[in-house]
Write a protein that holds these residues in place. Structure first.
Motif, PDB file in Angstrom:
ATOM      1  N   HIS C  11       0.816  -1.217   0.000  1.00 28.72           N
ATOM      2  CA  HIS C  11       0.000   0.000   0.000  1.00 28.72           C
ATOM      3  C   HIS C  11       0.850   1.267   0.000  1.00 28.72           C
ATOM      4  O   HIS C  11       0.557   2.228   0.716  1.00 28.72           O
ATOM      5  N   VAL C  12       1.905   1.273  -0.757  1.00 24.67           N
ATOM      6  CA  VAL C  12       2.725   2.479  -0.910  1.00 24.67           C
ATOM      7  C   VAL C  12       2.144   3.313  -2.049  1.00 24.67           C
ATOM      8  O   VAL C  12       1.818   2.789  -3.104  1.00 24.67           O
ATOM      9  N   LYS C  13       2.009   4.628  -1.790  1.00 25.38           N
ATOM     10  CA  LYS C  13       1.422   5.528  -2.785  1.00 25.38           C
ATOM     11  C   LYS C  13       2.521   6.489  -3.237  1.00 25.38           C
ATOM     12  O   LYS C  13       3.063   7.235  -2.415  1.00 25.38           O
ATOM     13  N   ILE C  14       2.854   6.443  -4.491  1.00 22.26           N
ATOM     14  CA  ILE C  14       3.972   7.247  -4.993  1.00 22.26           C
ATOM     15  C   ILE C  14       3.451   8.290  -5.981  1.00 22.26           C
ATOM     16  O   ILE C  14       2.725   7.965  -6.911  1.00 22.26           O
ATOM     17  N   GLY C  15       3.812   9.567  -5.774  1.00 21.54           N
ATOM     18  CA  GLY C  15       3.372  10.671  -6.624  1.00 21.54           C
ATOM     19  C   GLY C  15       4.003  10.618  -8.014  1.00 21.54           C
ATOM     20  O   GLY C  15       4.703   9.664  -8.366  1.00 21.54           O
ATOM     21  N   GLU C  16       3.795  11.672  -8.762  1.00 23.36           N
ATOM     22  CA  GLU C  16       4.335  11.726 -10.124  1.00 23.36           C
ATOM     23  C   GLU C  16       5.760  12.287 -10.129  1.00 23.36           C
ATOM     24  O   GLU C  16       6.127  13.091  -9.289  1.00 23.36           O
ATOM     25  N   ASN C  29       2.297   1.257   3.767  1.00 23.88           N
ATOM     26  CA  ASN C  29       1.412   2.421   3.915  1.00 23.88           C
ATOM     27  C   ASN C  29       2.159   3.753   3.890  1.00 23.88           C
ATOM     28  O   ASN C  29       1.782   4.699   4.576  1.00 23.88           O
ATOM     29  N   VAL C  31       3.360   7.211   1.990  1.00 25.87           N
ATOM     30  CA  VAL C  31       2.927   8.112   0.920  1.00 25.87           C
ATOM     31  C   VAL C  31       4.114   8.979   0.523  1.00 25.87           C
ATOM     32  O   VAL C  31       4.732   9.615   1.379  1.00 25.87           O
ATOM     33  N   HIS C  34       4.783  14.202  -4.948  1.00 25.15           N
ATOM     34  CA  HIS C  34       5.277  14.444  -6.301  1.00 25.15           C
ATOM     35  C   HIS C  34       6.709  14.989  -6.281  1.00 25.15           C
ATOM     36  O   HIS C  34       7.075  15.765  -5.407  1.00 25.15           O
TER      37      HIS C  34
END
Lengths: 231, 231, 231
Positions: C11-16, C29, C31, C34
């Motif tokens: 559940h890792v959320k990586i920006g642009e 988990n 985050v 960008h």
């Protein structure tokens, strides 16, 4: 990159590697620099220039130690017409930047701040949350504007202001009282303002002064602690 | 991304998401970090390292309130051989950074500034326009160097300097006179310099001093206002 | 962009436009904002938030003039569980940020620093190398923490601290002695600390004070130079 919820005006110029999140509104003739991040819901007027690497519409964060949690709901960031936002700025949600304001490079402005028409927020200036800044105000480079401060119209703040709002340095009941700078007052460079002091209309605080008490209108104070200057 | 007007030296290493604008000249063995922006016409020498997120060759902007508009024409930014530019710096057009200079992270240097050979501009230092900085100068972290200042060779400036150049805090005729730091002078941390003061050769200004008058060569001053130290 | 040497949690959320270099370890988990840059080998715990444009795991650089060269080997940067790292931060290799720490936007933390559990490093704070910061410490906005400083648990530092560690301003033998802030001491805004001073347990330093000598436990000092306050 451009979601269909985004409203884009005419003649908008967008740099490379820019991120524009959902529900952003951008006016006509806006220029957005390279690597800028425009967060969800931000509203940008006409003829605005945003330089490289700035982040607009950021949401505040907190950790366990912070007594005051940031609000969970904030209105969108609004940037007025003809405003200029420098490079590497961070401006939060809940804030309104009025028409013609200049925000220098690397400045940060937190949530629930108002910056009035044509004011200048200098480079590397930090403005904390819930501060009111009037029109035609100048805040010069590297100044620190604490939370809950009121800065009236036509105030001049030289470089490297330091202000505070917590008399008990986090050991009290948590009440924060920011300094009040009345209309037309002038603050020299590297001045220290203690919590809750009022600087009267057109008063002058000399460079390096440490202001521990209210300053009367038109008074000139200098020194540590600040005292009226002998004329 | 690489326009044909760009002149690239040998063994240049370019990070990801870098922008190199028109007519940029880059020497041999240069390293450019991720997300860097090299603006139009910038000239970079050999063996230069530029770290992530820096913006080189930025053009100044203004708003209605600014008395002094920035110049409409500026020569390209020149970065000398073996200079090191940190992360998240902003350096303007019209400025020359000489060989071997180190510019720390998050430092900003405005237009028409000269930084002499092997000098150090510390992290988060702000250097305003039209300032001259000599060779082998150290300006430590978070110092503020105002516009029209002259800093001679071998000067040492500790952290958090605050300097100013406008005696009338924008209520006068707009004449700006920056402080002059003569060769070999040493400035302690968190010193305040008033407009136009001269710090003599090899003079020492103690930490926290507020300098309202000229300081003689070799003199040591401390306090608010600064006075010669009793020996 | 994602090298196979990278270990990514769930559940890792990586920006642009994010860069994650070799051998990075990222917990569950997490985050990542960008344009963030996570340098080689950085170790990030669970539930960490890293905001836009930050650079983690940077290696120090130097030029000819620097007496003290940075170390050629440094352990990886470690970021503990539930830490929050703001936008546009720069944090170096060799440093450990413990669980629950908040690092504000545009803060920089150099190599070989420890920041203890749940402490707050404010926005635009600069922390130099080899400094130890305990648990539950607050360092407010735009403060400057010099190298080799020791800040014990529960210390409160107001905005715009200026500290120093070199008595001879680079003219001596190069020995650096940072100030020591003992447990529970409180430092007002825009205080200047001279090299090597000790602030005793639960002592209070008033805003704008210039501390040239040690302060006893529980003592309250104000002024330039700082003296005990008459009760």
């Amino acid at each position: 990159m451009i979601d269909e919820s985004i409203k884009l005006g005419l003649h908008v110029k967008i740099g490379e590697y820019v991120i524009i999140e959902k529900n952003v509104v951008i006016g006509d003739n806006v220029v957005i620099g390279h690597h800028a991040v425009i967060k969800e819901g931000t509203i940008i007027g006409n003829h605005v220039i945003i330089s490289d690497h700035s982040v607009l519409g950021q949401f505040p964060v907190s950790n366990k130690k912070m007594a005051r949690k940031p609000p969970s709901q904030l209105s969108p960031l609004v940037i007025g017409n003809s405003a200029r936002i420098g490079s590497q700025c961070v401006i939060f949600r809940g804030t309104t930047i009025h028409d013609g304001v200049l925000v220098g490079d690397a400045a940060a402005i937190r949530e629930n701040v108002t910056v009035g028409k044509n004011s200048i927020i200098g480079r590397n200036v930090m403005v904390e949350n819930n501060t009111f800044i009037g029109e035609h105000v100048t805040v010069q480079t590297s100044s620190y504007v604490t939370a809950f401060m009121i800065i009236e119209d036509d105030v001049f703040i030289g470089p490297c202001l330091s202000s505070s709002n917590d008399k008990y340095m986090s050991a009290g009941n948590g009440e924060l009282i920011g300094p009040i700078l009345k209309r037309g007052s002038k603050i020299g460079n590297n001045v220290s303002l203690l919590p809750g002091v009022t600087i009267g209309e057109n008063a002058v605080v000399g460079a390096g002064a440490v202001v521990t008490k209210n300053v009367k209108p038109n008074e000139v104070v200098i020194g540590n602690p600040a005292r009226p200057m002998r004329q």
